[in-house]
Design a protein around this motif. Structure first.
Motif, PDB file in Angstrom:
ATOM      1  N   THR A 156     -33.478 -31.761  34.445  1.00 10.77           N
ATOM      2  CA  THR A 156     -32.878 -30.554  35.033  1.00 10.77           C
ATOM      3  C   THR A 156     -31.393 -30.458  34.671  1.00 10.77           C
ATOM      4  N   SER A 157     -31.022 -31.048  33.541  1.00 12.15           N
ATOM      5  CA  SER A 157     -29.670 -30.926  32.967  1.00 12.15           C
ATOM      6  C   SER A 157     -28.584 -31.644  33.754  1.00 12.15           C
ATOM      7  N   LYS A 158     -28.966 -32.679  34.512  1.00 16.24           N
ATOM      8  CA  LYS A 158     -27.957 -33.390  35.292  1.00 16.24           C
ATOM      9  C   LYS A 158     -26.886 -34.026  34.410  1.00 16.24           C
ATOM     10  N   THR A 159     -27.313 -34.754  33.388  1.00 15.25           N
ATOM     11  CA  THR A 159     -26.347 -35.439  32.521  1.00 15.25           C
ATOM     12  C   THR A 159     -25.521 -34.469  31.682  1.00 15.25           C
ATOM     13  N   PRO A 160     -26.120 -33.477  31.001  1.00 16.97           N
ATOM     14  CA  PRO A 160     -25.300 -32.525  30.244  1.00 16.97           C
ATOM     15  C   PRO A 160     -24.280 -31.793  31.119  1.00 16.97           C
ATOM     16  N   LEU A 161     -24.690 -31.437  32.341  1.00 17.98           N
ATOM     17  CA  LEU A 161     -23.758 -30.764  33.245  1.00 17.98           C
ATOM     18  C   LEU A 161     -22.636 -31.703  33.686  1.00 17.98           C
ATOM     19  N   SER A 162     -22.985 -32.956  33.932  1.00 14.19           N
ATOM     20  CA  SER A 162     -21.969 -33.942  34.329  1.00 14.19           C
ATOM     21  C   SER A 162     -20.910 -34.086  33.245  1.00 14.19           C
ATOM     22  N   MET A 163     -21.346 -34.168  31.998  1.00 10.96           N
ATOM     23  CA  MET A 163     -20.406 -34.332  30.894  1.00 10.96           C
ATOM     24  C   MET A 163     -19.583 -33.064  30.674  1.00 10.96           C
ATOM     25  N   TYR A 164     -20.218 -31.920  30.802  1.00  6.41           N
ATOM     26  CA  TYR A 164     -19.494 -30.649  30.614  1.00  6.41           C
ATOM     27  C   TYR A 164     -18.388 -30.509  31.665  1.00  6.41           C
ATOM     28  N   LEU A 165     -18.716 -30.802  32.911  1.00  6.08           N
ATOM     29  CA  LEU A 165     -17.724 -30.709  33.984  1.00  6.08           C
ATOM     30  C   LEU A 165     -16.660 -31.794  33.860  1.00  6.08           C
ATOM     31  N   ALA A 166     -17.033 -32.943  33.297  1.00  8.07           N
ATOM     32  CA  ALA A 166     -16.049 -34.016  33.077  1.00  8.07           C
ATOM     33  C   ALA A 166     -14.967 -33.556  32.107  1.00  8.07           C
ATOM     34  N   HIS A 167     -15.341 -32.736  31.132  1.00  4.36           N
ATOM     35  CA  HIS A 167     -14.348 -32.220  30.189  1.00  4.36           C
ATOM     36  C   HIS A 167     -13.382 -31.246  30.856  1.00  4.36           C
TER      37      HIS A 167
END
Length: 280
Positions: A156-167
């Protein structure tokens, strides 16, 4: 008053003065001299500070090297040093003049810009490292340190969203919801105001999971990608999210950027403040 023969190098800056100090060290290393003292005067932003350091410098065998970018303070320093027969070197002006000729625009003349850029860069690196460390529920202790917690079933895109918000310099942890795995107690101990639930369309999820299985060299009809299993997981996750009382986003038709924008809008409406000082 008798002047000390030791060379006193006054490093003066309206920021931290690191540039001028490094230039001074590079220059003095080219001379066969050991008797010198480099003194840094950072964050000079008032004429009174300049008067005080000039008063001290005029009684020594001194030279002032500076990186003041504000014209009013720079002019005042040059005037006072000249008046008191103190040698003075302007590090920044020749460089700024050269760049102005090539670029065609005037410099901002804002002190400490590079330091601010460095701080911004390191905040981003710290947030990315945080996202990696606390990805996929690796260490539940990170939930209490996170700005945002994402939770949902697999894919459910947890990791991609985490990395995007980390940027965007936000510390994000994510927790997978699996019926057979107990939810970490820390998820119930943090404020629901910083938790976002992620859900998706079951038929869209079947396609995603089947592709994932193929990529891993496994059979696409595995239980992981079956409609029965997916419906079970979604129902389980829905119950957990209701218990948490957190907002839920359907990511099935959304790009990562769109989902991230919705998450930030939720926090903006709440007036939530993050650890980096930002509010959305």
């Amino acid at each position: 008053m008798e002047i000390n023969n030791q060379l006193a190098i006054y490093v003066v800056s309206d920021s931290i003065g690191e540039t001028a100090e490094q230039v001074s060290k590079a220059a003095i290393s080219q001379f066969n001299i050991q008797d010198y003292d480099i003194r840094r005067f950072p964050f000079i932003n008032e004429q009174r500070q300049i008067l005080d350091l000039v008063e001290e410098a005029k009684h020594e065998n001194s030279i002032i090297i500076f990186t003041i970018v504000k014209d009013c303070l720079k002019g005042f320093l040059v005037e006072e040093a000249t008046k008191n027969n103190i040698s003075i070197i302007d590090v920044m002006s020749p460089i700024l003049t050269g760049f102005t000729k090539v670029i065609g625009t005037e410099p901002k003349r804002e002190p400490g810009i590079i330091r601010k850029l460095d701080e911004k860069y390191f905040r981003k690196v710290e947030a990315i490292e945080f996202a990696v460390k606390y990805d996929d529920g690796k260490d539940p202790r990170g939930l209490k340190k996170a700005d945002i917690i994402l939770t949902g079933i697999s894919r459910t895109s947890k990791t991609p969203l985490s990395m995007y918000l980390a940027h965007k310099h936000l510390k994000v942890a994510n927790v997978p919801l699996v019926p057979e795995v107990p939810v970490p107690k820390e998820l119930y101990e943090v404020s629901s105001a910083k938790i976002i639930g992620l859900t998706t369309n079951p038929f869209k999820l079947i396609e995603i999971r089947q592709e994932r299985l193929k990529a891993l060299g496994l059979k696409s009809e595995a239980n992981y990608a079956s409609i029965e299993r997916i419906l079970e997981e979604l129902e389980y996750a829905e119950g957990i999210m209701k218990r948490l009382g957190c907002p839920v986003i359907d990511v099935s038709t959304k790009a990562v950027e769109e989902s991230a924008s919705i998450i930030l809008e939720i926090f903006r409406e709440k007036g939530h403040k993050f650890s980096n000082g930002k509010s959305f």
